[in-house]
Scaffold this motif. Sequence first.
Motif, mmCIF file in Angstrom:
data_model
loop_
_atom_site.group_PDB
_atom_site.id
_atom_site.type_symbol
_atom_site.label_atom_id
_atom_site.label_comp_id
_atom_site.label_asym_id
_atom_site.label_seq_id
_atom_site.Cartn_x
_atom_site.Cartn_y
_atom_site.Cartn_z
ATOM 1 N N CYS A 25 3.801 18.463 -5.676
ATOM 2 C CA CYS A 25 3.038 19.699 -5.532
ATOM 3 C C CYS A 25 3.453 20.383 -4.238
ATOM 4 C CB CYS A 25 1.543 19.399 -5.490
ATOM 5 S SG CYS A 25 0.952 18.516 -6.947
ATOM 6 N N SER A 26 3.314 21.686 -4.214
ATOM 7 C CA SER A 26 3.725 22.429 -3.030
ATOM 8 C C SER A 26 2.894 22.062 -1.815
ATOM 9 C CB SER A 26 3.592 23.927 -3.295
ATOM 10 O OG SER A 26 2.245 24.252 -3.627
ATOM 11 N N SER A 27 1.696 21.555 -2.033
ATOM 12 C CA SER A 27 0.825 21.201 -0.910
ATOM 13 C C SER A 27 1.270 19.926 -0.210
ATOM 14 C CB SER A 27 -0.616 21.034 -1.400
ATOM 15 O OG SER A 27 -0.694 19.966 -2.315
ATOM 16 N N GLN A 28 2.151 19.147 -0.862
ATOM 17 C CA GLN A 28 2.579 17.884 -0.265
ATOM 18 C C GLN A 28 3.965 18.074 0.302
ATOM 19 O OE1 GLN A 28 1.844 15.786 -3.776
ATOM 20 N NE2 GLN A 28 -0.116 14.990 -3.092
ATOM 21 N N GLY A 29 4.004 18.645 1.460
ATOM 22 C CA GLY A 29 5.282 19.115 1.935
ATOM 23 C C GLY A 29 6.005 18.194 2.841
ATOM 24 N N GLY A 30 5.872 16.970 2.936
ATOM 25 C CA GLY A 30 6.784 16.161 3.729
ATOM 26 C C GLY A 30 6.119 15.471 4.893
ATOM 27 N N ASP A 31 6.217 14.176 4.883
ATOM 28 C CA ASP A 31 5.600 13.366 5.926
ATOM 29 C C ASP A 31 6.585 13.208 7.072
ATOM 30 O OD1 ASP A 31 4.254 11.653 7.464
ATOM 31 O OD2 ASP A 31 3.640 10.328 5.826
ATOM 32 N N TYR A 57 8.904 11.997 2.186
ATOM 33 C CA TYR A 57 9.951 11.702 3.148
ATOM 34 C C TYR A 57 10.975 12.824 3.162
ATOM 35 C CZ TYR A 57 8.386 6.810 3.506
ATOM 36 O OH TYR A 57 7.667 5.666 3.740
ATOM 37 N N ALA A 58 11.440 13.181 4.369
ATOM 38 C CA ALA A 58 12.442 14.233 4.485
ATOM 39 C C ALA A 58 13.777 13.806 3.892
ATOM 40 C CB ALA A 58 12.622 14.629 5.950
ATOM 41 N N GLU A 59 14.080 12.519 3.984
ATOM 42 C CA GLU A 59 15.300 11.961 3.404
ATOM 43 C C GLU A 59 14.903 10.861 2.426
ATOM 44 O OE1 GLU A 59 18.258 13.119 3.908
ATOM 45 O OE2 GLU A 59 17.681 14.545 5.495
ATOM 46 N N LEU A 96 7.424 11.874 -3.562
ATOM 47 C CA LEU A 96 7.433 11.218 -2.254
ATOM 48 C C LEU A 96 8.839 10.952 -1.710
ATOM 49 C CD1 LEU A 96 4.548 8.581 -2.564
ATOM 50 C CD2 LEU A 96 4.445 10.957 -1.842
ATOM 51 N N ASN A 97 9.852 11.203 -2.514
ATOM 52 C CA ASN A 97 11.244 10.926 -2.141
ATOM 53 C C ASN A 97 11.479 9.429 -1.942
ATOM 54 O OD1 ASN A 97 13.801 11.905 -1.945
ATOM 55 N ND2 ASN A 97 13.588 12.785 0.108
ATOM 56 N N PRO A 388 8.148 -0.296 6.037
ATOM 57 C CA PRO A 388 7.148 -1.101 5.325
ATOM 58 C C PRO A 388 5.982 -0.279 4.786
ATOM 59 C CG PRO A 388 6.987 -1.469 7.684
ATOM 60 C CD PRO A 388 8.247 -0.688 7.456
ATOM 61 N N GLU A 389 5.744 0.907 5.384
ATOM 62 C CA GLU A 389 4.632 1.743 4.915
ATOM 63 C C GLU A 389 4.859 2.276 3.503
ATOM 64 O OE1 GLU A 389 7.729 4.411 5.878
ATOM 65 O OE2 GLU A 389 6.872 2.874 7.186
ATOM 66 N N VAL A 390 6.088 2.118 2.988
ATOM 67 C CA VAL A 390 6.391 2.648 1.661
ATOM 68 C C VAL A 390 5.496 2.013 0.598
ATOM 69 C CG1 VAL A 390 8.219 1.003 1.060
ATOM 70 C CG2 VAL A 390 8.303 3.314 0.142
ATOM 71 N N ILE A 391 5.132 0.744 0.773
ATOM 72 C CA ILE A 391 4.285 0.089 -0.224
ATOM 73 C C ILE A 391 2.896 0.729 -0.268
ATOM 74 C CG2 ILE A 391 3.386 -1.719 1.308
ATOM 75 C CD1 ILE A 391 3.563 -3.652 -1.065
ATOM 76 N N VAL A 392 2.384 1.120 0.878
ATOM 77 C CA VAL A 392 1.069 1.765 0.929
ATOM 78 C C VAL A 392 1.134 3.138 0.276
ATOM 79 C CG1 VAL A 392 -0.784 2.546 2.449
ATOM 80 C CG2 VAL A 392 0.531 0.498 3.035
ATOM 81 N N LYS A 393 2.196 3.872 0.548
ATOM 82 C CA LYS A 393 2.337 5.206 -0.047
ATOM 83 C C LYS A 393 2.517 5.127 -1.564
ATOM 84 C CE LYS A 393 4.937 8.120 2.457
ATOM 85 N NZ LYS A 393 4.026 9.118 3.060
ATOM 86 N N MET A 394 3.180 4.078 -2.048
ATOM 87 C CA MET A 394 3.333 3.901 -3.494
ATOM 88 C C MET A 394 1.992 3.564 -4.159
ATOM 89 S SD MET A 394 6.999 1.898 -3.620
ATOM 90 C CE MET A 394 7.113 1.776 -5.417
ATOM 91 N N LEU A 395 1.179 2.785 -3.476
ATOM 92 C CA LEU A 395 -0.157 2.492 -3.998
ATOM 93 C C LEU A 395 -1.017 3.755 -4.010
ATOM 94 C CD1 LEU A 395 -0.792 -0.939 -2.265
ATOM 95 C CD2 LEU A 395 -0.657 -0.558 -4.733
ATOM 96 N N ASN A 396 -0.930 4.553 -2.946
ATOM 97 C CA ASN A 396 -1.639 5.838 -2.929
ATOM 98 C C ASN A 396 -1.232 6.692 -4.118
ATOM 99 O OD1 ASN A 396 -2.682 5.076 -0.422
ATOM 100 N ND2 ASN A 396 -1.188 6.259 0.743
ATOM 101 N N PHE A 397 0.069 6.731 -4.353
ATOM 102 C CA PHE A 397 0.636 7.519 -5.456
ATOM 103 C C PHE A 397 0.079 7.055 -6.801
ATOM 104 C CE2 PHE A 397 4.015 7.493 -8.708
ATOM 105 C CZ PHE A 397 4.223 8.849 -8.858
ATOM 106 N N TYR A 398 0.047 5.743 -7.016
ATOM 107 C CA TYR A 398 -0.445 5.223 -8.294
ATOM 108 C C TYR A 398 -1.894 5.644 -8.545
ATOM 109 C CZ TYR A 398 -1.937 1.959 -11.879
ATOM 110 O OH TYR A 398 -2.462 1.418 -13.019
#
Length: 577
Positions: A25-31, A57-59, A96-97, A388-398
Amino acid sequence: MKHDTFRKSRMILLLAASVSMVSACSSQGGDKSVSSATPVASGGSAVTAAPEPLGKYAEPVVVTEVLGFSTPEDPRTTKGITPDQNSYLKDLKDMLNIDVKYKWTVPKDQYEQKFSLALASGDLPDIMELSPKDYEKLRKQDMLADLTAAYDKYASPDLKKYMESDGGFAMKTVTRDGKLMAIPDFTDPALGTQLLWIRKDWLDNLNLQVPKTIDELEKVATAFVNDDPDRNGKKDTYGIALEKKPFFWGFDLRGFFNAYGAYPSVGDNINAWIKDSSGKLVPGLIQPEMKPALAKLQSWYKNGILDKEFALKDENKVVEDITAGKVGISYGEWWYPNWPLNLSVDKDPKANWIAVQIPTLDGQPGKSIVPKLRSEKVYAVNKKLKNPEVIVKMLNFYLEMGKPQYMDKNKPENGYVYNWFMPRISNPAQIETIYTEVNKALAAKQTKITVNSPDYKTIQDVLKATLDLQANDTQTASRGVNWGLYFSRAAEDGGWGLTRKIREKGQFVVNEFYGTPTPTMVEKGGQLDKLMLESFNKIILGAPVDDFDKFVASWKTLGGDKMTEEVNAWYNEQAVK
């Protein structure tokens, strides 16, 4: 119909798990605070932004996983799709890239062996779904990342709400020296509460009341054997459903033994450990309360209350008997209406199954045993992963993808397979949430759930089933399916409706041991389980009841005493108090 552990109950907890997904979504513009490249403002200075639970993620961040997969549960799933083509992963990348790459995927029945080989060789992925045993092994080898900061900074409000729904107990069990080493997948222990399911239409046919004591239950079960409860003119029924394992995930004897104040197991062949008067943990399996219970079972078998062939029957055979109207009583948990009682209702429209609290010796409310921690797996991160924070962001996403705004896109026919996505966490209090929200909607005469929750679809499914049941509408699902969803989850006198009342009154006993198997359990557990099964079945079939004392002596000598020492050492040194 083949079922896993929690197996059955775990599957049922995920009843509507084809959760939704959507593009970024356009509101989720990059951490910017965690991107792999340092973000720079137009003036040239570095930008610092608050961490965003769903920030992109920017990359690209590439993470590896392994997967044991089963056939998609929904028949509408895109034909020929493979795990790496799961639309879930595409949306994860877009939103989330995060780019998931599988080191390997295998059918679920090959996973344990394949992962054991990977564990032995040290060829591990970045993100892992681990059994408690494997988690402890990797933690002790210092191979897991500390997730404390990652969780504190990036966990979404939804994820934090779920993880703290038990007061933080489950999280404490995976915290060592102040460090969070995994994210636990757990559910409400009360879900393991045993109930008695009984055909009210058979009681009515025979002018019998709902039993509150063991003696009254015996009277009812005897009548179900001898007095033609289904009014078909044949003596072709028996009293109480039972499969060959006394302590299984269903159609077993946990609830019966609980009525005698005996607490041998929490199911799935897992022995229960309870506190004695001194505060020491003791095995419920060998306590003296077991002996009179076995004597009663022996008399029930002799009188035909138990099926003469129970020792040869697995769960599938018992389900066939329930569906065919051969038996009218079964001990079991809250989910039984969802399966297999729904099959009975579809087969016989007159079948009217009700739930009652387990009958006891004196008629007082019975207590069943529940686990202190109801968890079969945790999610962890390889210490080598830089993010390591990627696992938390993936859970948020789910969890985000379960919300109503994503429902139209996330469909199995569009290639979304929920049970191929990892990591995923469900609301530990999901059934209570469904019960509360559906009853709110019914009271307000709503046809749609309005709550913006990750549980939206599961709640809406139960509300629709309830409304269809009331309207006798079977266009979407059969009457049995609609009744099963309603009576298991939303009915005040149904499976969860009764269970929550028992929970509120604290009418249960807790299995205090939730650690990984002790050395003696690993070495001797199989032998002791076989000894128990053979000893108990022989007594039920007619061997001297005093053989229980011989069983206890053998159990203790063959490893039980050593196991008890190890369990108490764990309790004194590691248990969360």
